[in-house]
Write a protein that holds these residues in place. Structure first.
Motif, mmCIF file in Angstrom:
data_model
loop_
_atom_site.group_PDB
_atom_site.id
_atom_site.type_symbol
_atom_site.label_atom_id
_atom_site.label_comp_id
_atom_site.label_asym_id
_atom_site.label_seq_id
_atom_site.Cartn_x
_atom_site.Cartn_y
_atom_site.Cartn_z
ATOM 1 N N ALA A 43 0.818 -1.211 0.000
ATOM 2 C CA ALA A 43 0.000 0.000 0.000
ATOM 3 C C ALA A 43 0.858 1.270 0.000
ATOM 4 N N GLY A 44 1.888 1.277 -0.825
ATOM 5 C CA GLY A 44 2.668 2.487 -1.029
ATOM 6 C C GLY A 44 3.775 2.762 -0.040
ATOM 7 N N LEU A 207 -5.428 -7.157 1.562
ATOM 8 C CA LEU A 207 -6.223 -6.526 2.618
ATOM 9 C C LEU A 207 -5.996 -5.025 2.722
ATOM 10 N N LEU A 208 -4.793 -4.566 2.380
ATOM 11 C CA LEU A 208 -4.450 -3.171 2.650
ATOM 12 C C LEU A 208 -4.428 -2.284 1.410
ATOM 13 N N GLU A 209 -4.336 -2.864 0.237
ATOM 14 C CA GLU A 209 -4.294 -2.053 -0.976
ATOM 15 C C GLU A 209 -5.685 -1.979 -1.593
ATOM 16 N N PRO A 210 -6.039 -0.810 -2.127
ATOM 17 C CA PRO A 210 -7.353 -0.696 -2.781
ATOM 18 C C PRO A 210 -7.413 -1.588 -4.012
ATOM 19 N N PRO A 211 -8.578 -2.120 -4.322
ATOM 20 C CA PRO A 211 -8.692 -2.984 -5.495
ATOM 21 C C PRO A 211 -8.426 -2.187 -6.767
ATOM 22 N N ALA A 212 -7.842 -2.872 -7.732
ATOM 23 C CA ALA A 212 -7.582 -2.239 -9.023
ATOM 24 C C ALA A 212 -8.889 -1.904 -9.714
#
Length: 213
Positions: A43-44, A207-212
């Motif tokens: 997540a960046g 779980l932590l990254e937004p869906p594409a």
């Protein structure tokens, strides 16, 4: 950037929220294929940056400022996060030598001992550990849902761990820290979840990254 001092500094007087942190970031990442595990991004932010941010956020909330929080990272020097970087001798010799190298630079009466690969670590987790320490106790550690102590997710009285290290010749954190009888703090599956394998990393990203889009 902080630089190591030539001698250790005596701990500051105890006070609520005064937590330094020793983050162990020198492992070989063998189960991850030998990659630089703390430098993997979720997540960046890298895993190490996520742990460091949680510690600093906890310090800012507990003490009104993050300025008193010293981060001691035991591992290779990196551009980010900003921290005091030290190495165990020899590098890669295990968690006990790494803790010994890191705690020499802790200034506060209490410190968090953390792995560098805890993607879900949050300030409230550190608050729960710090709040669980009983008067006169040596520390508190997370216990996962299977009942296992997570020795790299805990808060400790600095002088208690230094005293234990002074007479310890073993190699395991359990052998060092178990006799201090820390207070167990039940943790959910995510709070103590690390990233040892590619599957662990994929789960954290899911779980932590937004869906594409």
């Amino acid at each position: 950037m902080d630089t190591p001092s030539t001698r250790s500094t005596p701990p500051r007087q105890d006070r609520p929220g005064a937590l330094d942190a020793v983050i162990l970031a020198g492992g070989g990442g063998r189960r991850m294929g030998g990659v630089d595990k703390p430098g993997l991004a979720v997540a960046g932010r890298t895993l190490l940056e996520r742990v460091a941010d949680a510690v600093r956020s906890h310090g800012a909330a507990a003490a009104g400022t993050g300025a008193d929080t010293r981060l001691v990272v035991v591992g290779p020097r990196r551009e980010s996060p900003r921290a005091l970087y030290v190495r165990e001798d020899p590098p890669g010799s295990g968690p006990v030598p790494a803790l010994r190298a890191g705690i020499a630079h802790v200034r506060s009466g209490w410190f968090a001992l953390l792995a560098a690969d805890l993607p879900h670590l949050a300030p409230e987790h550190l608050d729960a550990l710090a709040g669980a320490v009983v008067r006169g106790g040596a520390g508190a550690v997370f216990v996962d849902p299977a009942g296992r102590e997570q020795w790299l997710t805990g808060v400790w009285r600095t002088d208690a761990v230094r005293d234990a290290l002074a007479g310890y010749t073993g190699r395991s954190l359990y052998g060092l820290l178990g006799p201090l009888e820390p207070r167990p703090v039940p943790a959910d599956d995510l709070a103590a979840a690390d990233c040892d394998t590619p599957e662990d990393l994929a789960r954290a990203r899911r779980l932590l990254e937004p869906p594409a889009p």
